[in-house]
Design an enzyme around this catalytic site. Structure first.
Site, PDB file in Angstrom:
ATOM      1  N   TYR A   1      49.665  41.493  52.226  1.00 55.38           N
ATOM      2  CA  TYR A   1      48.438  41.959  52.874  1.00 55.38           C
ATOM      3  C   TYR A   1      47.876  40.861  53.760  1.00 55.38           C
ATOM      4  O   TYR A   1      47.403  41.119  54.868  1.00 55.38           O
ATOM      5  CB  TYR A   1      47.394  42.373  51.824  1.00 55.38           C
ATOM      6  CG  TYR A   1      47.790  43.598  51.039  1.00 55.38           C
ATOM      7  CD1 TYR A   1      47.510  44.869  51.517  1.00 55.38           C
ATOM      8  CD2 TYR A   1      48.440  43.480  49.811  1.00 55.38           C
ATOM      9  CE1 TYR A   1      47.875  46.005  50.797  1.00 55.38           C
ATOM     10  CE2 TYR A   1      48.804  44.604  49.089  1.00 55.38           C
ATOM     11  CZ  TYR A   1      48.521  45.874  49.584  1.00 55.38           C
ATOM     12  OH  TYR A   1      48.890  46.988  48.874  1.00 55.38           O
TER      13      TYR A   1
ATOM     14  N   ASN B   1      47.226  55.261  54.633  1.00 52.15           N
ATOM     15  CA  ASN B   1      48.409  55.659  55.392  1.00 52.15           C
ATOM     16  C   ASN B   1      48.762  57.114  55.055  1.00 52.15           C
ATOM     17  O   ASN B   1      49.125  57.418  53.932  1.00 52.15           O
ATOM     18  CB  ASN B   1      49.563  54.720  55.026  1.00 52.15           C
ATOM     19  CG  ASN B   1      50.900  55.163  55.566  1.00 52.15           C
ATOM     20  OD1 ASN B   1      50.991  56.027  56.430  1.00 52.15           O
ATOM     21  ND2 ASN B   1      51.952  54.562  55.053  1.00 52.15           N
TER      22      ASN B   1
ATOM     23  N   CYS C   1      54.361  51.722  53.630  1.00 47.93           N
ATOM     24  CA  CYS C   1      53.318  50.962  52.935  1.00 47.93           C
ATOM     25  C   CYS C   1      53.800  50.435  51.584  1.00 47.93           C
ATOM     26  O   CYS C   1      53.214  49.495  51.042  1.00 47.93           O
ATOM     27  CB  CYS C   1      52.052  51.797  52.781  1.00 47.93           C
ATOM     28  SG  CYS C   1      52.303  53.404  52.040  1.00 47.93           S
ATOM     29  N   HIS C   2      54.884  50.996  51.054  1.00 46.83           N
ATOM     30  CA  HIS C   2      55.430  50.502  49.791  1.00 46.83           C
ATOM     31  C   HIS C   2      56.000  49.091  49.934  1.00 46.83           C
ATOM     32  O   HIS C   2      56.199  48.403  48.939  1.00 46.83           O
ATOM     33  CB  HIS C   2      56.500  51.458  49.245  1.00 46.83           C
ATOM     34  CG  HIS C   2      57.692  51.615  50.139  1.00 46.83           C
ATOM     35  ND1 HIS C   2      57.676  52.460  51.238  1.00 46.83           N
ATOM     36  CD2 HIS C   2      58.916  51.039  50.110  1.00 46.83           C
ATOM     37  CE1 HIS C   2      58.861  52.402  51.838  1.00 46.83           C
ATOM     38  NE2 HIS C   2      59.622  51.535  51.172  1.00 46.83           N
TER      39      HIS C   2
ATOM     40  N   GLU D   1      65.830  50.267  48.271  1.00 50.56           N
ATOM     41  CA  GLU D   1      66.071  49.499  49.491  1.00 50.56           C
ATOM     42  C   GLU D   1      66.794  48.181  49.207  1.00 50.56           C
ATOM     43  O   GLU D   1      67.118  47.443  50.130  1.00 50.56           O
ATOM     44  CB  GLU D   1      64.750  49.214  50.213  1.00 50.56           C
ATOM     45  CG  GLU D   1      64.121  50.457  50.805  1.00 50.56           C
ATOM     46  CD  GLU D   1      62.906  50.156  51.660  1.00 50.56           C
ATOM     47  OE1 GLU D   1      62.725  48.985  52.082  1.00 50.56           O
ATOM     48  OE2 GLU D   1      62.140  51.088  51.915  1.00 50.56           O
TER      49      GLU D   1
END
Length: 152
Positions: free
Chosen positions: A73, A101, A109-110, A136
């Site tokens: 962030y 979002n 956003c994850h 991922e």
């Protein structure tokens, strides 16, 4: 007017919404708010998330986070400060924009984590955030789930 449909994914039911002309994705929500393990090709997907200029700027930054990588962030706050020609911006302000979002997963956003490795703030739930990051191929060894009641 919006059009919507649902999709049953490995993460649960996903609702997708498009604008009235049927050309732009305006929302994507996990149930309670898919990946097949391969990098999705979303570069040509027309997106039209609805939000103010600050949120739009944060979401643009989210779209630049490479598949399989994370950002904090605070890093987003620094990028937004440069973009807005400000000395600094708060991570909490960024967290608010990230949390609003409307096209989660596609606007990734994850992939946003706390500076200390905290897996905070995912509207779909921390478990789904972890699953997305694992799909991922993110090394999860340096991350932790914050204790209930702690700040995001």
């Amino acid at each position: 007017m919006y059009y919507s449909t649902t999709y049953l994914s490995p993460l649960g039911k996903i609702t997708l919404a498009c604008d009235a002309c049927g050309k732009n994705l305006v929302g994507l929500w996990l149930e309670g708010q898919n990946f097949s393990g391969q990098k999705p090709d979303v570069a040509e997907l027309p997106l039209a998330p609805q939000g103010n200029a600050f949120r739009q700027g944060v979401w643009e930054i989210l779209c630049t986070i490479p598949y399989g990588e994370v950002i904090t962030y605070g890093s987003i706050a620094k990028k937004m400060a440069v973009k807005l020609q400000k000395e600094r911006l708060s991570s909490q302000a960024v967290g608010g924009a990230v949390g609003h979002n409307p096209i989660s997963i596609i606007i990734p956003c994850h992939r946003v984590v706390g500076a200390n490795g905290s897996l905070t703030g995912y509207a779909g739930g921390i478990e789904k955030k972890i699953k997305l990051l694992e799909l991922e191929g993110v090394d999860m060894s340096g991350f932790f789930i914050p204790q209930k009641g702690t700040a995001l």
